[in-house]
Design an enzyme around this catalytic site. Structure first.
Site, PDB file in Angstrom:
ATOM      1  N   VAL A 150      24.339  58.019 -41.172  1.00 52.84           N
ATOM      2  CA  VAL A 150      25.331  58.299 -41.955  1.00 52.84           C
ATOM      3  C   VAL A 150      25.654  59.777 -41.804  1.00 52.84           C
ATOM      4  O   VAL A 150      26.764  60.192 -42.537  1.00 52.84           O
ATOM      5  CB  VAL A 150      25.007  58.166 -43.559  1.00 52.84           C
ATOM      6  CG1 VAL A 150      24.826  56.569 -44.072  1.00 52.84           C
ATOM      7  CG2 VAL A 150      23.647  58.782 -43.776  1.00 52.84           C
TER       8      VAL A 150
ATOM      9  N   LYS B  32      15.142  55.495 -37.298  1.00 55.14           N
ATOM     10  CA  LYS B  32      14.501  54.431 -37.632  1.00 55.14           C
ATOM     11  C   LYS B  32      14.351  53.662 -36.283  1.00 55.14           C
ATOM     12  O   LYS B  32      13.358  52.967 -36.035  1.00 55.14           O
ATOM     13  CB  LYS B  32      15.554  53.273 -38.501  1.00 55.14           C
ATOM     14  CG  LYS B  32      15.716  53.802 -39.774  1.00 55.14           C
ATOM     15  CD  LYS B  32      16.878  52.858 -40.373  1.00 55.14           C
ATOM     16  CE  LYS B  32      17.298  53.028 -41.845  1.00 55.14           C
ATOM     17  NZ  LYS B  32      18.306  52.548 -42.372  1.00 55.14           N
TER      18      LYS B  32
ATOM     19  N   TYR C 168      24.462  48.313 -39.232  1.00 55.12           N
ATOM     20  CA  TYR C 168      24.489  48.010 -40.644  1.00 55.12           C
ATOM     21  C   TYR C 168      25.233  46.384 -40.502  1.00 55.12           C
ATOM     22  O   TYR C 168      25.065  45.769 -39.518  1.00 55.12           O
ATOM     23  CB  TYR C 168      25.310  48.965 -41.492  1.00 55.12           C
ATOM     24  CG  TYR C 168      24.900  50.320 -41.280  1.00 55.12           C
ATOM     25  CD1 TYR C 168      23.542  50.621 -41.691  1.00 55.12           C
ATOM     26  CD2 TYR C 168      25.699  51.398 -41.019  1.00 55.12           C
ATOM     27  CE1 TYR C 168      22.907  51.917 -41.573  1.00 55.12           C
ATOM     28  CE2 TYR C 168      25.032  52.959 -41.133  1.00 55.12           C
ATOM     29  CZ  TYR C 168      23.800  53.015 -41.455  1.00 55.12           C
ATOM     30  OH  TYR C 168      23.182  54.106 -41.175  1.00 55.12           O
TER      31      TYR C 168
ATOM     32  N   TYR D  78       9.656  59.536 -44.513  1.00 51.65           N
ATOM     33  CA  TYR D  78      10.951  58.923 -44.293  1.00 51.65           C
ATOM     34  C   TYR D  78      11.996  60.161 -44.532  1.00 51.65           C
ATOM     35  O   TYR D  78      13.119  60.186 -43.502  1.00 51.65           O
ATOM     36  CB  TYR D  78      11.006  57.694 -45.074  1.00 51.65           C
ATOM     37  CG  TYR D  78      12.385  57.030 -45.139  1.00 51.65           C
ATOM     38  CD1 TYR D  78      12.405  56.285 -43.987  1.00 51.65           C
ATOM     39  CD2 TYR D  78      13.493  57.327 -46.071  1.00 51.65           C
ATOM     40  CE1 TYR D  78      13.644  55.618 -43.686  1.00 51.65           C
ATOM     41  CE2 TYR D  78      14.431  56.454 -45.853  1.00 51.65           C
ATOM     42  CZ  TYR D  78      14.758  55.787 -44.470  1.00 51.65           C
ATOM     43  OH  TYR D  78      15.915  54.890 -44.459  1.00 51.65           O
TER      44      TYR D  78
ATOM     45  N   SER E  13      19.724  57.495 -40.000  1.00 55.51           N
ATOM     46  CA  SER E  13      19.086  56.153 -39.766  1.00 55.51           C
ATOM     47  C   SER E  13      18.838  56.090 -38.145  1.00 55.51           C
ATOM     48  O   SER E  13      17.946  54.949 -38.020  1.00 55.51           O
ATOM     49  CB  SER E  13      20.082  55.035 -40.399  1.00 55.51           C
ATOM     50  OG  SER E  13      20.197  54.933 -41.519  1.00 55.51           O
TER      51      SER E  13
END
Lengths: 331, 331, 331, 331
Positions: free
Chosen positions: B274, B80, B256, B204, B77
């Site tokens: 993660v 991102k 998160y 992705y 992540s």
């Protein structure tokens, strides 16, 4: 943009800046037409939607004021910052953070749904109504007067005077805010209310009805910008740790469900209220020394025409413009 | 705590600080026992939960490294942040912010529910999966290679080398992440997907599978801390406005549904993944000059044992301790 | 209202009733103006919103038909009743009820949110899309043809002919229903999909695209009204237990999130589809023998102009009127 | 199973059936171990979890009773059926259905969330707490005594005596049910409360505290089974339309969020309460005349050990068995 010298706090600079701020007020006042004054508390609906005022207090002593700066208004949700700070001072930061979470919700300030979706957990943060009512219940004292006393003492130390409760607004809130009573009973059932519910709500409605001006907000903002110390005499008014946690919460949760957008587009800790007030906190920053207010400032805004999130519609645009012009963002 | 002189970047200071960081790694490594490695992507489950490593790159040139710093891991992540930055550079900030909101959600990163609850509106922010997949769909290019190319070019400029995709992890993600496909079709239906769905998901999953180290994260963090400029040569690598928006988003949405707690307790823009990576960004600050890294630093952490929010459980505690010791918080 | 004798099935009575039904069609046709044809599947948008037709097949052999009764239309969600019945026949009632719940949701038929809110639990019921796709995945067979075969066999036994798939509608659904793909991947991730996703969706879109008429719906309804037996020859076509469970589900969940209102105001098991079809089932009842259809009947309605829940807007009013006039309610 | 003649109401048949029912009570009593008595109202927690009793009143005059049939208990949520019926009789069916929806929710009985998710709309149905409190507010009268009077009059007509309020339970509910107060204030704010909130809640808590027995429930059930008429003398006690709407609502919403399962597995209109009572209504049906109670019956069950939905755990199993043995389902 603005030209200047290493020492910004000259009379000439102040005059230049003052002119800019007055121009911006004129320019952004037209956006008040796009908003609406809050109507859920009857008395708030009587505010003049055309009003827009700003007060900026610099750590360097410079003061700028423009627009309707002398109209008193009730502090409303901005009081959640004060009650949280006072509760941290009275009960300890650890005690408070064990009992109220510090997460943004993505939902409206008066959401009940979120309480239910996270059943056994604590309220999302001290700036949604559920969290703020819970915080107020944790203030020491058995009457609303006792609970309010440390808030007034803190305000007195910051402002140099003791503000008053607008009794009409208080009674109007007390008699009309059924959703806050619903939230109160919900907190009672789920174990997040630490005082009698009626006393808590009386205190909460009273704290929301404290009458202040944009100058007062600017002064509170300045103390927070300076990590709790008065820049005039370096005296600690709010413990440094508490002031900084308050700023972190203002940045992530201070502008209802537009907090993320405010953080992105404006970039300073802030808190709004439905009477149209906004307090914004610009800490000292490492930037070009020719920018104004590099040592930090507090800003108070008043503009009762609100957007659909409950934030002053012209106030937000004005703050965005100023933050951009003077590079106030903490990012 | 740490004693020093105006110029921190001395050999002696570095040795002192290095010792501290090594002690802290030893101390916080025991917390890895309280977490679990991610299991939803089969290959991630093979990580060693005892690992904990940190790399700190200061704007002043000082480098501190301790623990498992040489183990490559997939960026997950944290990509991102990269894809959002690249999309802003390629499509324009305005284009992106019109299409992806910037609000924290209060919900888990892979929530579908939130999409539905706000039916016609855009994804909550670029760091939930829905927003990130939408961002990836906005990258120019008709193949995943074309879409990935500007990401690799940016990484190459920052890191000085072109990182590789871990093909095994990519295939594992591609074949197991049914929820991301569900999100993808949801975006397709609601009009927030701007490229072919399969190409978008392939891109992705590939961007999540880029293999990096804590040094790489620290270097990216350093560039962001410096508002997009390389402190070595003052060259702009990321436009200043984009770097600052990325930091605002990292602060409000980067960890998160623990982002609010991270902002309150640690206080620096950060993003986790993660696989156990965290990138943290400590900008220059106006503070006691005897503190280390007052000119800013980037920090990379790796600790694959995760807490129940999906963040490195020891990594977060380590960062909280360091931020507290060195007063890194932006608040 | 209607006068009659113990034996209703006389030519004269039939003529009287036929006139009534024609009058009602004329009266309720004007309500078609208040609805809209479904647009999410491109081909459905081509239906004529003025159409309204009804077919009523009594257990006593009496048949009434009025309005547009000869226009074929695709069965859409009404197929969920067929696939659930077939799955119960093929896999056993216990197997199915262990894997799909039978609770009404209070939410729209294509809700994903509800899946997430009850994370580890099974889909709410076989008539929301999630449940229906899960049911289709449990049909035996490795291709869509194999999975569809027992559905076609059942329809052949009930209708006396084998209906066809409207290939244009099938292809239109297949290519446009991104939300169903999202649901499918969600089911795949949560373990409620028992066949290959593409095969399951292909089957699901094909079953929705089976072309029928109001006569066919009336005939299926009649078999269900008679607990699965053909009233002509007392042959069991659907096992009694399965037919009765299907009726219970139709009553509680058959009309999307208007099921409660339909149960209250009309009071018979029914299932609607977005092409404008409704199947209604009036079982035999203990009432005044002079009422028509006391031995039960099946009703098929077609009216493609839908209300905001996705039910035929004129069809529901027509059924409410008929149920009231002839006291068809099971309550 | 049970053998008989056309006229079931013989002494011999009654003895046979009585033996069966006693056996079933013995058998299902062991399931009481799997449940728990309600604890949220302190006094309810004192109930004996081993208790299980049933009373069956047939339209043909036959009465069967077994287990603990003489223990009075408070009616709790079963009163929602009575208050809805009385409100329909006093205000008109149209008035009520304009103000309370009739949709099942899929959520727990005391959900606040659902109110918020459908913001401006009416409460979901009269059997969730929000709907029931709204219904009670619509009862005529300015005091709780005035509001309760028509409920007591109806009960008196049905039961032949005027039941009493258990004052201890009433006070226990009044003083402990904070969530109902939360719901009340929520209704007040959203405009669905038509009387003073305190009077409404006082009435609501009192109606929940009316003390009845399984015989009383069976008698109420019998009147409903008979469409509101007393089968002894054909006198109308409840208007036919109201009785039938009540049954439709009981079927779709009567057993909390297990209503769909109860409709599927048992198949009769029913309503449960957290004191362990269940009222079930088996209307006359067209079936094999050798089955008992083909002319309809009312059933009262008492079993205070509850399942996780709030329904009597042994009571539901007992009813399912009886409904299956005697084919009571309306489907």
């Amino acid at each position: 943009m603005v030209q200047g010298t290493a020492n910004w706090n000259t009379k000439q600079n102040q005059e230049w800046l003052q002119e800019y701020v007055e121009d911006w007020i004129s320019f952004y006042r037209k956006h008040t037409k796009e908003g609406k004054v809050a109507s859920y508390i009857p008395l708030l609906a009587e505010a003049n939607p055309d009003h827009l005022g700003i007060s900026i207090f610099g750590a360097n002593g410079m003061t700028l004021r423009a627009g309707e700066v002398d109209i008193p208004f009730t502090i409303q949700s901005i009081s959640k910052v004060i009650s949280f700070i006072v509760a941290c001072m009275e009960r300890g930061v650890g005690y408070m953070l064990d009992r109220v979470d510090v997460e943004p919700t993505g939902e409206a300030f008066n959401s009940i749904m979120h309480l239910e979706m996270r059943k056994v957990e604590k309220p999302f943060n001290p700036f949604v109504n559920a969290g703020a009512i819970s915080v107020t219940s944790m203030l020491p004292g058995r009457t609303s007067d006792e609970k309010l006393e440390p808030m007034f003492q803190l305000l007195d130390r910051i402002l140099g005077y003791r503000p008053q409760i607008n009794v009409d607004v208080y009674e109007s809130e007390r008699d009309s805010s059924m959703r806050n009573r619903a939230i109160g009973y919900y907190l009672l059932e789920t174990g997040f209310l630490e005082s009698d519910l009626n006393i808590t709500l009386e205190t909460y409605f009273k704290q929301c009805s404290i009458e202040i001006t944009v100058d007062d907000l600017a002064q509170i903002g300045l103390i927070l910008a300076n990590d709790g110390e008065d820049p005039k005499n370096q005296q600690e008014i709010i413990p440094r740790q508490v002031a900084r946690i308050a700023k972190a919460l203002m940045l992530t949760c201070g502008m209802y469900d537009a907090s993320g957008k405010f953080a992105t587009y404006v970039g300073v800790p802030a808190k709004s209220g439905v009477s149209g007030g906004i307090i914004a906190v610009a800490p000292p920053r490492v930037r070009d020394e020719e920018l104004p207010f590099v040592d930090g400032c507090g800003i108070g805004v008043f503009g009762p025409a609100l957007d659909d999130k409950g934030n002053s519609i012209a106030g937000i645009r004005l703050l965005r413009h100023i933050a951009s012009q003077w590079d106030l963002s903490i990012f």
